[in-house]
Write an enzyme that holds these catalytic residues in place. Structure first.
Site, PDB file in Angstrom:
ATOM      1  N   TYR A  94       0.893  -1.155  -0.111  1.00  0.00           N
ATOM      2  CA  TYR A  94      -0.338  -0.181   0.113  1.00  0.00           C
ATOM      3  C   TYR A  94       0.820   1.288   0.074  1.00  0.00           C
ATOM      4  O   TYR A  94       0.213   2.320  -0.279  1.00  0.00           O
ATOM      5  CB  TYR A  94      -1.439  -0.212   1.393  1.00  0.00           C
ATOM      6  CG  TYR A  94      -1.944  -1.097   1.058  1.00  0.00           C
ATOM      7  CD1 TYR A  94      -1.801  -2.104  -0.092  1.00  0.00           C
ATOM      8  CD2 TYR A  94      -3.035  -0.920   2.594  1.00  0.00           C
ATOM      9  CE1 TYR A  94      -3.448  -2.511   0.053  1.00  0.00           C
ATOM     10  CE2 TYR A  94      -4.613  -1.912   2.032  1.00  0.00           C
ATOM     11  CZ  TYR A  94      -4.376  -2.754   1.569  1.00  0.00           C
ATOM     12  OH  TYR A  94      -4.732  -3.675   1.352  1.00  0.00           O
TER      13      TYR A  94
ATOM     14  N   LYS B  16       3.562 -14.870   3.377  1.00  0.00           N
ATOM     15  CA  LYS B  16       3.261 -16.075   2.298  1.00  0.00           C
ATOM     16  C   LYS B  16       4.904 -15.700   1.376  1.00  0.00           C
ATOM     17  O   LYS B  16       5.368 -15.712   0.428  1.00  0.00           O
ATOM     18  CB  LYS B  16       2.421 -15.404   1.422  1.00  0.00           C
ATOM     19  CG  LYS B  16       1.476 -15.158  -0.357  1.00  0.00           C
ATOM     20  CD  LYS B  16       0.632 -16.871   0.086  1.00  0.00           C
ATOM     21  CE  LYS B  16       0.689 -17.618  -1.192  1.00  0.00           C
ATOM     22  NZ  LYS B  16      -0.675 -18.627  -0.723  1.00  0.00           N
TER      23      LYS B  16
ATOM     24  N   ASP C 298      -3.094 -17.516   2.755  1.00  0.00           N
ATOM     25  CA  ASP C 298      -4.281 -18.450   2.240  1.00  0.00           C
ATOM     26  C   ASP C 298      -5.156 -19.692   3.356  1.00  0.00           C
ATOM     27  O   ASP C 298      -6.455 -19.994   3.566  1.00  0.00           O
ATOM     28  CB  ASP C 298      -3.751 -19.775   1.668  1.00  0.00           C
ATOM     29  CG  ASP C 298      -2.819 -19.809   1.136  1.00  0.00           C
ATOM     30  OD1 ASP C 298      -1.564 -19.791   2.028  1.00  0.00           O
ATOM     31  OD2 ASP C 298      -2.615 -20.815  -0.054  1.00  0.00           O
TER      32      ASP C 298
ATOM     33  N   ASP D   6      -5.508  -6.509   6.964  1.00  0.00           N
ATOM     34  CA  ASP D   6      -6.449  -5.192   6.303  1.00  0.00           C
ATOM     35  C   ASP D   6      -7.712  -6.215   5.498  1.00  0.00           C
ATOM     36  O   ASP D   6      -8.611  -6.201   6.239  1.00  0.00           O
ATOM     37  CB  ASP D   6      -6.018  -5.292   4.858  1.00  0.00           C
ATOM     38  CG  ASP D   6      -7.147  -3.763   3.978  1.00  0.00           C
ATOM     39  OD1 ASP D   6      -8.422  -3.218   4.720  1.00  0.00           O
ATOM     40  OD2 ASP D   6      -7.008  -3.344   2.613  1.00  0.00           O
TER      41      ASP D   6
ATOM     42  N   ASP E 287     -11.436  -7.485   8.376  1.00  0.00           N
ATOM     43  CA  ASP E 287     -12.907  -8.227   8.172  1.00  0.00           C
ATOM     44  C   ASP E 287     -12.537  -8.986   8.365  1.00  0.00           C
ATOM     45  O   ASP E 287     -14.077  -9.182   8.493  1.00  0.00           O
ATOM     46  CB  ASP E 287     -12.721  -7.325   6.707  1.00  0.00           C
ATOM     47  CG  ASP E 287     -12.600  -5.861   6.705  1.00  0.00           C
ATOM     48  OD1 ASP E 287     -12.019  -5.144   7.394  1.00  0.00           O
ATOM     49  OD2 ASP E 287     -13.807  -5.344   5.564  1.00  0.00           O
TER      50      ASP E 287
END
Ligand code: NAD
Length: 355
Positions: free
Chosen positions: A135, A190, A222, A246, A250
């Site tokens: 980001y 990851k 994942d 992020d 959520d």
């Protein structure tokens, strides 16, 4: 204790008003000053984070933030969009550690889409690194329009990057938070595909050696996404990068079935913080007086705990919220048969009354 109050857009003004009411009955010497941010600031000053708002935020011990954004700003050039105000505050104040607790309140077990036995008693803390990662990398692409889109372009890319100090400091935050809880940290990465996250994993492992009393495990993102819906209670503290955090935070917040209940805190190295509900500005229900103010009220409790050193008052607010839920009061988002439906203001008033 100086608090910058930034209600923002949509339901932001409605829910922040209730949190301010709650803060005002605690009998603490709080100095609160309100300023515009997001779309509201763009309308008034042509910028989502005006100088005066940023100055107030910097001078304050903590920021109580509502939410920003509305679909009507989607056509603006990216730097002028309301959401840029949050990125600007994070960057200018160095708010690198985002705390997102996902707690299942016993009275709301039925609101989850998961089986009650999977989420009853759930209490996990997601710690998301907030000022690095993709980001804040270099966005690339050929701009052919001023609205931030790329019609006719052949490619676009962003760069993912983390430095050692950035990973070390968020890892320390996670291990220290775990020490006050069940002493378990899961670092999500990851590493099997991304160099950035192999590095992340190595650095978190190194920092972990300084916390022999805290158990550390590593999980690919994942799998973490899968485990969060399969067996969420296996987690205690989850620490991860900006983008994975992020998404996972959520996902975790929705486990409890009630985005209107979940607070968040974003802290810098000197414990100055921005406190906001986990949800957005909900333009679909703005102005109707039906938004749930509890996430914002609980964010105010986190503010008292982390930035203002007022643990007793934080606990009082959290207990008062439990009590109004036990009384059966519910805003529309958490309403179920047999409970009493109340408005945003009535919910705030009920918390004030208990206090
Ligand atoms: P949202 O969180 O605003 O809303 C998602 C859904 O949840 C909506 O149906 C909404 O009505 C409901 N909801 C959210 N908060 C609620 C509450 N307190 N009480 C009851 N119901 C609630 O997400 P979205 O619709 O994807 O985004 C709307 C706007 O908010 C966009 O402009 C987005 O960019 C912005 N946004 C801002 C923030 C922020 O300010 N930190 C975070 C997320 C989204």
């Amino acid at each position: 204790m100086k608090i910058a109050v930034l209600p923002g857009d949509g339901i932001g003004t409605e829910i922040v008003a209730e949190a301010v009411k709650v803060l005002n009955v605690l009998g603490l010497p709080l100095e609160m000053e309100t300023a515009l941010v997001g779309g509201a600031a763009y309308e008034a000053y042509g910028h989502p984070l005006p100088e005066a708002t940023l100055k107030l935020a910097k001078e304050s011990d903590a920021i109580l933030f509502g939410a920003v954004g509305d679909w009507k700003y989607d056509k603006l050039d990216r730097p002028l969009r309301p959401e840029q105000a949050i990125l600007g505050l994070r960057k200018n104040l160095g708010l690198f550690a985002n705390f997102r607790p996902a707690i299942c309140y016993e009275q709301l077990v039925g609101a989850s889409s998961l089986k009650p036995e999977l989420i009853s008693g759930l209490d996990i803390l997601i710690i998301r690194e907030l000022t690095g990662d993709i980001y804040f990398g270099q966005p690339r692409g050929r701009r052919t329009a001023t609205d931030g889109h790329f019609p006719g372009a052949e490619e676009a890319f962003d760069t993912m990057r983390y430095s050692r100090p950035e990973i070390e400091r968020i890892a320390h935050v996670a291990f220290q938070a775990a020490r006050k809880r069940s002493k378990r940290v899961t670092s999500v990465d990851k590493a099997n595909v991304l160099e950035t996250f192999q590095f992340w994993k190595d650095v978190v492992t190194e920092v972990g050696l300084q916390y022999p009393d805290v158990e550390l495990d590593h999980m690919y993102v994942d799998n973490a996404a899968m485990q969060l819906v399969k067996a969420p209670k296996r987690f205690d503290v989850v620490v991860t990068g900006n983008m994975f955090g992020d998404i996972l935070s959520d996902e975790a917040s929705m486990l409890t079935g009630s985005i209107g209940m979940l607070p968040s805190a974003s802290l810098n190295a000197s414990n100055q913080g921005l406190y906001e509900p986990s949800h957005g500005s909900a333009p679909d229900i703005a102005g109707k007086g039906i938004a749930n103010p509890l996430a914002t009220i609980l964010s105010a409790a986190m503010m008292l705990r982390f930035s203002l050193n007022q643990e007793a008052s934080a606990l009082r607010i959290e207990a008062a919220v439990q009590k109004v839920l036990a009384q059966g009061l519910r805003t529309a988002d958490i309403y179920s048969d047999g409970t009493t439906r109340v408005s945003t203001r009535e919910m705030g008033d009920a918390v004030v009354k208990v206090l």
